[in-house]
Design a protein around this motif. Structure first.
Motif, PDB file in Angstrom:
ATOM      1  N   GLY A 231       0.989  -0.963   0.428  1.00 32.16           N
ATOM      2  CA  GLY A 231      -0.321   0.013  -0.584  1.00 32.16           C
ATOM      3  C   GLY A 231       0.741   1.546   0.514  1.00 32.16           C
ATOM      4  N   LEU A 232       1.889   1.656  -1.137  1.00 32.01           N
ATOM      5  CA  LEU A 232       3.035   2.426  -0.655  1.00 32.01           C
ATOM      6  C   LEU A 232       3.462   2.068  -1.826  1.00 32.01           C
ATOM      7  N   VAL A 233       3.688   3.731  -1.973  1.00 39.23           N
ATOM      8  CA  VAL A 233       4.087   4.163  -3.888  1.00 39.23           C
ATOM      9  C   VAL A 233       5.280   5.365  -3.295  1.00 39.23           C
ATOM     10  N   ILE A 234       6.442   5.182  -4.433  1.00 40.05           N
ATOM     11  CA  ILE A 234       7.697   5.760  -4.316  1.00 40.05           C
ATOM     12  C   ILE A 234       7.598   7.179  -5.243  1.00 40.05           C
ATOM     13  N   SER A 235       7.930   7.591  -3.728  1.00 34.47           N
ATOM     14  CA  SER A 235       8.195   8.852  -3.863  1.00 34.47           C
ATOM     15  C   SER A 235       8.825   9.990  -4.689  1.00 34.47           C
ATOM     16  N   ASP A 236      10.042   9.725  -4.405  1.00 31.51           N
ATOM     17  CA  ASP A 236      11.589   9.837  -5.044  1.00 31.51           C
ATOM     18  C   ASP A 236      12.758   8.833  -4.648  1.00 31.51           C
ATOM     19  N   VAL A 237      13.571   9.434  -5.564  1.00 28.66           N
ATOM     20  CA  VAL A 237      14.633   8.438  -4.955  1.00 28.66           C
ATOM     21  C   VAL A 237      16.234   8.869  -5.036  1.00 28.66           C
ATOM     22  N   VAL A 238      16.553   9.359  -4.345  1.00 28.61           N
ATOM     23  CA  VAL A 238      17.676   9.824  -3.434  1.00 28.61           C
ATOM     24  C   VAL A 238      19.385   8.673  -4.282  1.00 28.61           C
ATOM     25  N   GLU A 239      20.478   9.518  -4.778  1.00 29.80           N
ATOM     26  CA  GLU A 239      21.430   8.555  -4.879  1.00 29.80           C
ATOM     27  C   GLU A 239      22.318   9.054  -4.247  1.00 29.80           C
ATOM     28  N   LEU A 240      23.055   8.558  -3.215  1.00 32.63           N
ATOM     29  CA  LEU A 240      23.622   8.555  -1.888  1.00 32.63           C
ATOM     30  C   LEU A 240      25.257   8.497  -2.705  1.00 32.63           C
ATOM     31  N   GLY A 241      25.693   8.292  -3.213  1.00 31.75           N
ATOM     32  CA  GLY A 241      26.936   8.170  -3.702  1.00 31.75           C
ATOM     33  C   GLY A 241      27.252   6.321  -3.173  1.00 31.75           C
ATOM     34  N   SER A 242      28.539   5.975  -3.799  1.00 35.55           N
ATOM     35  CA  SER A 242      28.925   4.507  -2.897  1.00 35.55           C
ATOM     36  C   SER A 242      28.347   3.525  -3.823  1.00 35.55           C
ATOM     37  N   GLY A 243      27.567   3.617  -4.534  1.00 32.39           N
ATOM     38  CA  GLY A 243      26.100   2.792  -5.110  1.00 32.39           C
ATOM     39  C   GLY A 243      25.287   2.055  -4.650  1.00 32.39           C
ATOM     40  N   ALA A 244      24.713   3.672  -3.190  1.00 32.25           N
ATOM     41  CA  ALA A 244      23.329   2.708  -2.628  1.00 32.25           C
ATOM     42  C   ALA A 244      22.672   4.087  -3.203  1.00 32.25           C
ATOM     43  N   ASN A 245      21.200   3.582  -2.861  1.00 31.99           N
ATOM     44  CA  ASN A 245      19.992   5.128  -3.288  1.00 31.99           C
ATOM     45  C   ASN A 245      19.831   4.560  -1.751  1.00 31.99           C
ATOM     46  N   LEU A 246      18.205   6.005  -2.606  1.00 30.70           N
ATOM     47  CA  LEU A 246      17.424   5.859  -0.656  1.00 30.70           C
ATOM     48  C   LEU A 246      16.014   6.059  -1.405  1.00 30.70           C
ATOM     49  N   ILE A 247      15.148   5.198  -0.977  1.00 28.00           N
ATOM     50  CA  ILE A 247      13.757   5.325  -1.352  1.00 28.00           C
ATOM     51  C   ILE A 247      12.958   5.980  -0.890  1.00 28.00           C
ATOM     52  N   GLU A 248      12.397   6.640  -1.166  1.00 24.18           N
ATOM     53  CA  GLU A 248      11.079   7.610   0.272  1.00 24.18           C
ATOM     54  C   GLU A 248      10.182   6.973  -0.823  1.00 24.18           C
ATOM     55  N   ALA A 249       8.910   6.366  -0.320  1.00 23.00           N
ATOM     56  CA  ALA A 249       7.806   6.290  -0.514  1.00 23.00           C
ATOM     57  C   ALA A 249       6.788   6.306   1.093  1.00 23.00           C
ATOM     58  N   ARG A 250       5.399   7.065   0.343  1.00 23.59           N
ATOM     59  CA  ARG A 250       4.392   7.070   0.989  1.00 23.59           C
ATOM     60  C   ARG A 250       2.947   6.666   1.005  1.00 23.59           C
ATOM     61  N   ARG A 251       2.154   6.876   1.621  1.00 19.55           N
ATOM     62  CA  ARG A 251       0.831   6.099   1.610  1.00 19.55           C
ATOM     63  C   ARG A 251       0.103   6.101  -0.068  1.00 19.55           C
ATOM     64  N   ARG A 252      -0.192   5.249  -0.721  1.00 20.03           N
ATOM     65  CA  ARG A 252      -0.749   5.140  -2.003  1.00 20.03           C
ATOM     66  C   ARG A 252      -1.714   6.172  -1.754  1.00 20.03           C
TER      67      ARG A 252
END
Length: 334
Positions: free
Chosen positions: A313-334
């Motif tokens: 019941g969640l949807v991706i609202s943003d994806v942030v590149e953090l460097g060193s191969g990592a990502n931050l996926i932000e999700a909120r209620r759909r």
């Protein structure tokens, strides 16, 4: 020898080079060389090692550039080798020791059996990883140190590149020793935190957060994320958590988070996200360890994370590149 791809023969040699680095880390060679060169006999005595055997390992390490010859049968530490000292920032010693620890080494060596049978040879011998760690405190401490070292570049990227709500409460789910939470709180002085993890883990978190001067800003809670997570948070962080579980279990965790968070809350998933291309990638390397150690644990692409989140019941609202191969996926209620 027939001609072959350098990458393939490089991989064959990597096992020997890693074994030499593991020996260097276990015997604390870098710390013993920190104050200047030593001859092999003196170094062996300080390391508690067999001098002729150590001499052969030092020869390999010199070829890798982590030590260098310093006279007849003597060696010194190089700038590159300094990263294996135990007392320097960003030390890789704990990471090398963890990956070479007996049970982890077994897991990687038994990967062919795991692939044949579709179930982890590690689990068959040692049980579930977190039960194994709970029953072996020395291994657990080593694992915590490894995870902390591995998280440093991701954590710095998280604090610098993501805009946290100024007065939010962040719940760090399966937050380990609390280093990520501490970094975020130091960068956002009006935020508060909740560190949530298993009972045997949170003692280490109390020590870390107290040493960081954050005891008055953090509530520490023990529990099982499959049963529920602390309610009322504005931000829920899952850092290197979901990749440990198959899709069904990942959805269970995310549903518990969705149910617990505030109406306008957000979920932050810190993971190495697999690319769609066939190029070499850190996530593909880590995925081999996930395959070896967990039944169902896997690295995922952005599309695969979107599918898991959608089932919760969640949807991706943003994806942030953090460097060193990592990502931050932000999700909120759909």
């Amino acid at each position: 020898m027939p001609h072959s791809d350098d990458l393939l023969w490089g991989a064959v040699g990597d096992i020997s080079r890693f074994a030499a680095l593991l020996t260097m880390a276990e015997l604390n060679v870098a710390d013993h060389l920190a104050h200047g060169p030593l001859n092999t006999a003196d170094l062996a005595q300080r390391c508690g090692a067999h001098a002729p055997s150590l001499r052969r390992v030092l020869r390999e390490l010199a070829g890798m550039g982590v030590v260098t010859a310093a006279g007849p049968d003597a060696y010194d530490l190089t700038e590159k080798g300094t990263a294996l000292r135990s007392d320097v920032p960003d030390s890789v010693r704990s990471s090398i020791r963890m990956l070479g620890e007996e049970s982890f080494w077994y897991a990687m060596g038994m990967l062919p059996a795991t692939v044949r049978e579709g179930s982890s040879a590690f689990i068959k011998r040692y049980g579930l990883i977190y039960d194994h760690l709970a029953g072996h405190p020395d291994v657990s401490r080593m694992f915590d140190d490894y995870m902390t070292a591995r998280a440093i570049p991701f954590t710095e990227g998280l604090a610098k590149r993501y805009a946290f709500p100024a007065t939010a409460t962040m719940v760090d789910v399966a937050g380990g020793k609390g280093h990520i939470l501490a970094t975020v709180l130091h960068a956002n002085p009006q935020m508060r935190g909740v560190l949530f993890d298993l009972e045997y883990v949170i003692g280490h978190a109390r020590q870390t957060l107290a040493a960081e001067g954050l005891s008055d800003r953090v509530r520490i809670v023990s529990g099982d994320m499959f049963a529920g997570v602390p309610a009322g948070g504005d931000v829920y962080l899952l850092a290197s958590v979901l990749h440990n579980w198959d899709d069904d279990d990942a959805v269970r965790i995310l549903r518990n988070v969705r149910e617990a968070m505030n109406d306008e809350g957000r979920v932050l998933i810190l993971e190495v996200v697999l690319p769609d291309s066939e190029e070499p990638h850190l996530g593909k390397d880590i995925d081999m360890r996930m395959l070896a150690i967990f039944n169902g644990g896997t690295e995922r692409s952005r599309e695969e994370y979107a599918a898991v989140l959608g089932h919760a019941g969640l949807v991706i609202s943003d994806v942030v590149e953090l460097g060193s191969g990592a990502n931050l996926i932000e999700a909120r209620r759909r």
